[in-house]
Write a protein that holds these residues in place. Sequence first.
Motif, PDB file in Angstrom:
ATOM      1  N   VAL A 154      39.821  40.855  25.621  1.00 32.33           N
ATOM      2  CA  VAL A 154      40.907  41.244  26.524  1.00 32.33           C
ATOM      3  C   VAL A 154      41.009  42.772  26.568  1.00 32.33           C
ATOM      4  O   VAL A 154      41.078  43.429  25.516  1.00 32.33           O
ATOM      5  CB  VAL A 154      42.248  40.631  26.069  1.00 32.33           C
ATOM      6  CG1 VAL A 154      43.373  41.059  26.994  1.00 32.33           C
ATOM      7  CG2 VAL A 154      42.142  39.109  26.031  1.00 32.33           C
ATOM      8  N   PHE A 155      41.023  43.319  27.753  1.00 31.99           N
ATOM      9  CA  PHE A 155      41.126  44.760  27.950  1.00 31.99           C
ATOM     10  C   PHE A 155      42.527  45.096  28.447  1.00 31.99           C
ATOM     11  O   PHE A 155      43.022  44.481  29.400  1.00 31.99           O
ATOM     12  CB  PHE A 155      40.086  45.240  28.966  1.00 31.99           C
ATOM     13  CG  PHE A 155      38.667  45.083  28.502  1.00 31.99           C
ATOM     14  CD1 PHE A 155      37.967  46.153  27.970  1.00 31.99           C
ATOM     15  CD2 PHE A 155      38.047  43.843  28.585  1.00 31.99           C
ATOM     16  CE1 PHE A 155      36.658  46.007  27.545  1.00 31.99           C
ATOM     17  CE2 PHE A 155      36.734  43.688  28.155  1.00 31.99           C
ATOM     18  CZ  PHE A 155      36.037  44.772  27.635  1.00 31.99           C
ATOM     19  N   TYR A 156      43.175  46.079  27.783  1.00 37.64           N
ATOM     20  CA  TYR A 156      44.517  46.511  28.156  1.00 37.64           C
ATOM     21  C   TYR A 156      44.458  47.904  28.791  1.00 37.64           C
ATOM     22  O   TYR A 156      43.565  48.714  28.473  1.00 37.64           O
ATOM     23  CB  TYR A 156      45.429  46.532  26.930  1.00 37.64           C
ATOM     24  CG  TYR A 156      45.640  45.166  26.299  1.00 37.64           C
ATOM     25  CD1 TYR A 156      46.683  44.346  26.712  1.00 37.64           C
ATOM     26  CD2 TYR A 156      44.778  44.706  25.302  1.00 37.64           C
ATOM     27  CE1 TYR A 156      46.879  43.098  26.147  1.00 37.64           C
ATOM     28  CE2 TYR A 156      44.963  43.456  24.719  1.00 37.64           C
ATOM     29  CZ  TYR A 156      46.007  42.658  25.149  1.00 37.64           C
ATOM     30  OH  TYR A 156      46.183  41.420  24.585  1.00 37.64           O
ATOM     31  N   ARG A 157      45.399  48.169  29.623  1.00 37.44           N
ATOM     32  CA  ARG A 157      45.428  49.456  30.340  1.00 37.44           C
ATOM     33  C   ARG A 157      45.468  50.631  29.379  1.00 37.44           C
ATOM     34  O   ARG A 157      44.761  51.637  29.572  1.00 37.44           O
ATOM     35  CB  ARG A 157      46.637  49.508  31.279  1.00 37.44           C
ATOM     36  CG  ARG A 157      46.682  50.751  32.166  1.00 37.44           C
ATOM     37  CD  ARG A 157      48.020  50.870  32.853  1.00 37.44           C
ATOM     38  NE  ARG A 157      49.111  51.017  31.881  1.00 37.44           N
ATOM     39  CZ  ARG A 157      50.409  50.942  32.176  1.00 37.44           C
ATOM     40  NH1 ARG A 157      50.785  50.677  33.424  1.00 37.44           N
ATOM     41  NH2 ARG A 157      51.326  51.095  31.235  1.00 37.44           N
ATOM     42  N   ASP A 158      46.252  50.501  28.303  1.00 41.17           N
ATOM     43  CA  ASP A 158      46.436  51.619  27.376  1.00 41.17           C
ATOM     44  C   ASP A 158      45.730  51.376  26.040  1.00 41.17           C
ATOM     45  O   ASP A 158      46.222  51.790  24.983  1.00 41.17           O
ATOM     46  CB  ASP A 158      47.938  51.865  27.143  1.00 41.17           C
ATOM     47  CG  ASP A 158      48.683  52.120  28.439  1.00 41.17           C
ATOM     48  OD1 ASP A 158      48.136  52.861  29.287  1.00 41.17           O
ATOM     49  OD2 ASP A 158      49.785  51.566  28.617  1.00 41.17           O
ATOM     50  N   GLY A 159      44.613  50.707  26.053  1.00 37.69           N
ATOM     51  CA  GLY A 159      43.865  50.447  24.819  1.00 37.69           C
ATOM     52  C   GLY A 159      44.284  49.152  24.174  1.00 37.69           C
ATOM     53  O   GLY A 159      43.645  48.115  24.359  1.00 37.69           O
ATOM     54  N   LEU A 160      45.388  49.209  23.398  1.00 33.63           N
ATOM     55  CA  LEU A 160      45.891  48.005  22.739  1.00 33.63           C
ATOM     56  C   LEU A 160      47.208  47.534  23.333  1.00 33.63           C
ATOM     57  O   LEU A 160      47.749  46.514  22.897  1.00 33.63           O
ATOM     58  CB  LEU A 160      46.074  48.269  21.233  1.00 33.63           C
ATOM     59  CG  LEU A 160      44.800  48.621  20.448  1.00 33.63           C
ATOM     60  CD1 LEU A 160      45.143  48.915  18.995  1.00 33.63           C
ATOM     61  CD2 LEU A 160      43.781  47.499  20.533  1.00 33.63           C
ATOM     62  N   THR A 161      47.720  48.255  24.278  1.00 30.90           N
ATOM     63  CA  THR A 161      49.005  47.897  24.878  1.00 30.90           C
ATOM     64  C   THR A 161      48.918  48.019  26.398  1.00 30.90           C
ATOM     65  O   THR A 161      47.910  48.442  26.955  1.00 30.90           O
ATOM     66  CB  THR A 161      50.129  48.816  24.362  1.00 30.90           C
ATOM     67  OG1 THR A 161      49.809  50.173  24.711  1.00 30.90           O
ATOM     68  CG2 THR A 161      50.281  48.696  22.854  1.00 30.90           C
ATOM     69  N   GLY A 162      49.984  47.640  27.016  1.00 33.83           N
ATOM     70  CA  GLY A 162      50.051  47.730  28.463  1.00 33.83           C
ATOM     71  C   GLY A 162      49.542  46.471  29.133  1.00 33.83           C
ATOM     72  O   GLY A 162      49.153  45.502  28.476  1.00 33.83           O
ATOM     73  N   PRO A 163      49.541  46.449  30.447  1.00 36.53           N
ATOM     74  CA  PRO A 163      49.089  45.266  31.192  1.00 36.53           C
ATOM     75  C   PRO A 163      47.606  44.979  30.929  1.00 36.53           C
ATOM     76  O   PRO A 163      46.810  45.881  30.666  1.00 36.53           O
ATOM     77  CB  PRO A 163      49.330  45.660  32.656  1.00 36.53           C
ATOM     78  CG  PRO A 163      50.289  46.800  32.608  1.00 36.53           C
ATOM     79  CD  PRO A 163      50.025  47.523  31.341  1.00 36.53           C
ATOM     80  N   VAL A 164      47.257  43.692  31.021  1.00 39.64           N
ATOM     81  CA  VAL A 164      45.851  43.286  30.893  1.00 39.64           C
ATOM     82  C   VAL A 164      45.128  43.648  32.179  1.00 39.64           C
ATOM     83  O   VAL A 164      45.591  43.342  33.286  1.00 39.64           O
ATOM     84  CB  VAL A 164      45.748  41.768  30.632  1.00 39.64           C
ATOM     85  CG1 VAL A 164      44.287  41.314  30.648  1.00 39.64           C
ATOM     86  CG2 VAL A 164      46.386  41.420  29.290  1.00 39.64           C
ATOM     87  N   THR A 165      43.985  44.320  32.036  1.00 40.87           N
ATOM     88  CA  THR A 165      43.214  44.733  33.210  1.00 40.87           C
ATOM     89  C   THR A 165      41.930  43.925  33.381  1.00 40.87           C
ATOM     90  O   THR A 165      41.353  43.904  34.479  1.00 40.87           O
ATOM     91  CB  THR A 165      42.844  46.220  33.106  1.00 40.87           C
ATOM     92  OG1 THR A 165      42.062  46.434  31.911  1.00 40.87           O
ATOM     93  CG2 THR A 165      44.099  47.085  33.046  1.00 40.87           C
ATOM     94  N   ARG A 166      41.510  43.268  32.301  1.00 42.47           N
ATOM     95  CA  ARG A 166      40.244  42.543  32.371  1.00 42.47           C
ATOM     96  C   ARG A 166      40.187  41.547  31.222  1.00 42.47           C
ATOM     97  O   ARG A 166      40.734  41.784  30.142  1.00 42.47           O
ATOM     98  CB  ARG A 166      39.069  43.525  32.274  1.00 42.47           C
ATOM     99  CG  ARG A 166      37.696  42.915  32.444  1.00 42.47           C
ATOM    100  CD  ARG A 166      36.616  43.961  32.178  1.00 42.47           C
ATOM    101  NE  ARG A 166      35.273  43.418  32.312  1.00 42.47           N
ATOM    102  CZ  ARG A 166      34.179  44.000  31.819  1.00 42.47           C
ATOM    103  NH1 ARG A 166      34.281  45.151  31.172  1.00 42.47           N
ATOM    104  NH2 ARG A 166      32.995  43.438  31.981  1.00 42.47           N
ATOM    105  N   ALA A 167      39.512  40.406  31.427  1.00 38.09           N
ATOM    106  CA  ALA A 167      39.327  39.414  30.365  1.00 38.09           C
ATOM    107  C   ALA A 167      37.944  38.776  30.527  1.00 38.09           C
ATOM    108  O   ALA A 167      37.550  38.426  31.643  1.00 38.09           O
ATOM    109  CB  ALA A 167      40.414  38.341  30.414  1.00 38.09           C
ATOM    110  N   VAL A 168      37.235  38.651  29.416  1.00 36.25           N
ATOM    111  CA  VAL A 168      35.877  38.098  29.431  1.00 36.25           C
ATOM    112  C   VAL A 168      35.785  36.964  28.412  1.00 36.25           C
ATOM    113  O   VAL A 168      36.217  37.117  27.261  1.00 36.25           O
ATOM    114  CB  VAL A 168      34.827  39.177  29.085  1.00 36.25           C
ATOM    115  CG1 VAL A 168      33.419  38.582  29.117  1.00 36.25           C
ATOM    116  CG2 VAL A 168      34.936  40.357  30.037  1.00 36.25           C
TER     117      VAL A 168
END
Length: 288
Positions: A154-168
């Motif tokens: 799971v990729f977050y906008r701010d590294g470990l926080t913020g909205p999810v931007t991508r998931a693989v």
Amino acid sequence: MRLPNWLSQHLAALRALLVLTVLLGLAYPLAFVAIGQVPGLSGKAEGSLVTMADTTVGSSLIGQAYTDADGNPVPKYFQSRPSKAGDGYDPTSTGASNLGPESVVDTLSDNPDDASQSLLTQVCERSVAIGKLENVDGTRPYCTPDGVGAVLAVFYRDGLTGPVTRAVSVNQTADPFIQTYAGVTVEPAVPGTDYVAEGGVITPIRGDAPDKPAVPADAVTASGSGLDPNISPAYAELQVPRIARERGLTEDAVRALVKQNTDGRALGFLGEPAVNVLELNIALDAGK
């Protein structure tokens, strides 16, 4: 005539060498060989070999597989737990996979020799296979329905926080086990890609499998040595209906044999009860 000091020291060392060689190199080993021949101990000293009709069929201390030439389980026999010792139950290659609870991401590659399964996917795959064999629900938490570790990067906008931007779906190269996560479309994995290095957070997804799986833990995990000859009473009970059906026996008759070949806790409180698979299958073949 008094010997030189250096010669006296060498002679003393030689005497000590001879005495220790006799005591530790001859007497000590022979004493234990003799102890091993005491009634009640001799069988264990000789490997706890089990014979049937004058033929040695195995050792009660070492597990073995009950599979056909293609590696498929033989339905009329109780199955042992998995083994990672060599090609399975190899006493010359005893050992475990050395994979731990954090092994949840498969190594994906277009070259099969470079690909490898995580411990999670191994457990998931075995559970699905046993579920089909025993006609029970083989699903487990954190596993996909087809037997792969249900894990996302799971990729977050701010590294470990913020909205999810991508998931693989890191263990699947085809259709992901879920379509979306936190509002984003889940992508299949690309072999050879390190999603953690790219900033993805490894996130196992529990799913809706029951808290207590129908397939016991020892049915899907190998022992530390890879030679464990025993299974849990729970795994034996799971196999009872299949054995009864394949052999034309009642389930109660099969359960009685399981009970006869179940060892209780050592000293009444150490360890867990265990069923010796070899002795149980021999009893089945003997019609006892």
